[in-house]
Scaffold this motif. Structure first.
Motif, PDB file in Angstrom:
ATOM      1  N   UNK A   1      30.635  49.464  38.380  1.00 40.57           N
ATOM      2  CA  UNK A   1      29.441  49.852  38.826  1.00 40.57           C
ATOM      3  C   UNK A   1      28.403  48.623  39.040  1.00 40.57           C
ATOM      4  N   UNK A   2      28.079  47.713  38.631  1.00 43.16           N
ATOM      5  CA  UNK A   2      27.630  46.466  37.823  1.00 43.16           C
ATOM      6  C   UNK A   2      28.072  45.101  39.157  1.00 43.16           C
ATOM      7  N   UNK A   3      29.863  45.279  40.027  1.00 43.17           N
ATOM      8  CA  UNK A   3      30.308  44.691  40.627  1.00 43.17           C
ATOM      9  C   UNK A   3      30.084  45.147  42.414  1.00 43.17           C
ATOM     10  N   UNK A   4      29.615  46.400  41.508  1.00 42.82           N
ATOM     11  CA  UNK A   4      29.600  47.182  43.479  1.00 42.82           C
ATOM     12  C   UNK A   4      28.437  46.650  43.963  1.00 42.82           C
ATOM     13  N   UNK A   5      28.734  46.444  45.374  1.00 45.69           N
ATOM     14  CA  UNK A   5      27.391  46.157  46.232  1.00 45.69           C
ATOM     15  C   UNK A   5      26.555  47.520  46.791  1.00 45.69           C
ATOM     16  N   UNK A   6      25.712  47.118  47.095  1.00 43.32           N
ATOM     17  CA  UNK A   6      24.653  48.323  47.719  1.00 43.32           C
ATOM     18  C   UNK A   6      25.566  49.055  48.851  1.00 43.32           C
ATOM     19  N   UNK A   7      25.810  50.475  48.762  1.00 49.96           N
ATOM     20  CA  UNK A   7      26.548  51.045  50.476  1.00 49.96           C
ATOM     21  C   UNK A   7      25.543  50.850  51.169  1.00 49.96           C
ATOM     22  N   UNK A   8      24.657  50.919  51.328  1.00 51.20           N
ATOM     23  CA  UNK A   8      23.553  51.456  52.413  1.00 51.20           C
ATOM     24  C   UNK A   8      22.325  50.018  52.434  1.00 51.20           C
ATOM     25  N   UNK A   9      22.860  49.424  53.395  1.00 48.89           N
ATOM     26  CA  UNK A   9      21.555  48.453  54.032  1.00 48.89           C
ATOM     27  C   UNK A   9      20.356  48.909  54.510  1.00 48.89           C
TER      28      UNK A   9
ATOM     29  N   UNK B   1      32.470  51.491  29.332  1.00 49.79           N
ATOM     30  CA  UNK B   1      32.096  50.008  29.795  1.00 49.79           C
ATOM     31  C   UNK B   1      33.359  49.921  30.997  1.00 49.79           C
ATOM     32  N   UNK B   2      34.197  50.118  31.075  1.00 50.10           N
ATOM     33  CA  UNK B   2      35.038  49.752  32.738  1.00 50.10           C
ATOM     34  C   UNK B   2      34.304  50.342  33.621  1.00 50.10           C
ATOM     35  N   UNK B   3      33.141  51.186  33.212  1.00 54.80           N
ATOM     36  CA  UNK B   3      32.629  52.566  34.579  1.00 54.80           C
ATOM     37  C   UNK B   3      31.079  51.256  35.038  1.00 54.80           C
ATOM     38  N   UNK B   4      31.124  51.087  34.032  1.00 56.59           N
ATOM     39  CA  UNK B   4      29.396  50.192  34.380  1.00 56.59           C
ATOM     40  C   UNK B   4      29.597  48.671  34.913  1.00 56.59           C
ATOM     41  N   UNK B   5      30.873  48.723  33.862  1.00 56.50           N
ATOM     42  CA  UNK B   5      31.477  47.279  34.771  1.00 56.50           C
ATOM     43  C   UNK B   5      31.480  46.955  36.346  1.00 56.50           C
TER      44      UNK B   5
END
Length: 136
Positions: A67-75, A61-65
């Motif tokens: 990843x959910x809040x990260x913005x994509x690093x590739x524009x 769950x913490x790993x998934x959370x």
């Protein structure tokens, strides 16, 4: 056998609700079924179910959370063009012009309406407005 039935039963709400916790508890039930096949007692099976389920929920769950809040690093798309340099092909001012940006010809206009860029100058893309690059 009952643990396998419980695992299948936990898989149904996983599919219906898309809540991954049900899947993690189903894995715990499968672990308990493996424990039962190895001859563990009922208390040990329940403890195995609880430990595996809680461990999976506590780790995944913490790993998934995160990843959910990260913005994509590739524009991608027009976001990838912001901040890039371009070459002026036709005079660019506040009303328009042409630039070569990322190997393509774009219509452009100056961010500062008073500024004029002549052919051959390097400009920076500040924003993309539709099909027009805003440069400075």
């Amino acid at each position: 056998m009952w643990w396998l039935v419980a695992a299948a039963g936990l898989g149904i709400p996983l599919v219906l609700t898309a809540m991954p916790e049900f899947g993690m508890m189903a894995v715990g039930a499968i672990a308990a079924a493996i424990g039962a096949s190895l001859g563990l007692g009922a208390v040990a099976q329940v403890l195995l179910f609880v430990v595996v389920s809680v461990a999976l929920i506590g780790v995944v769950r913490p790993i998934a959370a995160r990843h959910r809040t990260q913005h994509p690093q590739l524009a991608t798309g027009t976001e990838a063009l912001k901040g890039r340099q371009a070459v002026v092909l036709e005079r660019v001012d506040g009303s328009g012009g042409r630039i070569k940006l990322a190997g393509e010809v774009w219509s452009a206009r100056a961010l500062d309406t008073e500024q004029v860029y002549e052919p051959g100058h390097q400009v920076d893309v500040v924003e993309i407005d539709g099909a027009t690059a805003i440069v400075m």
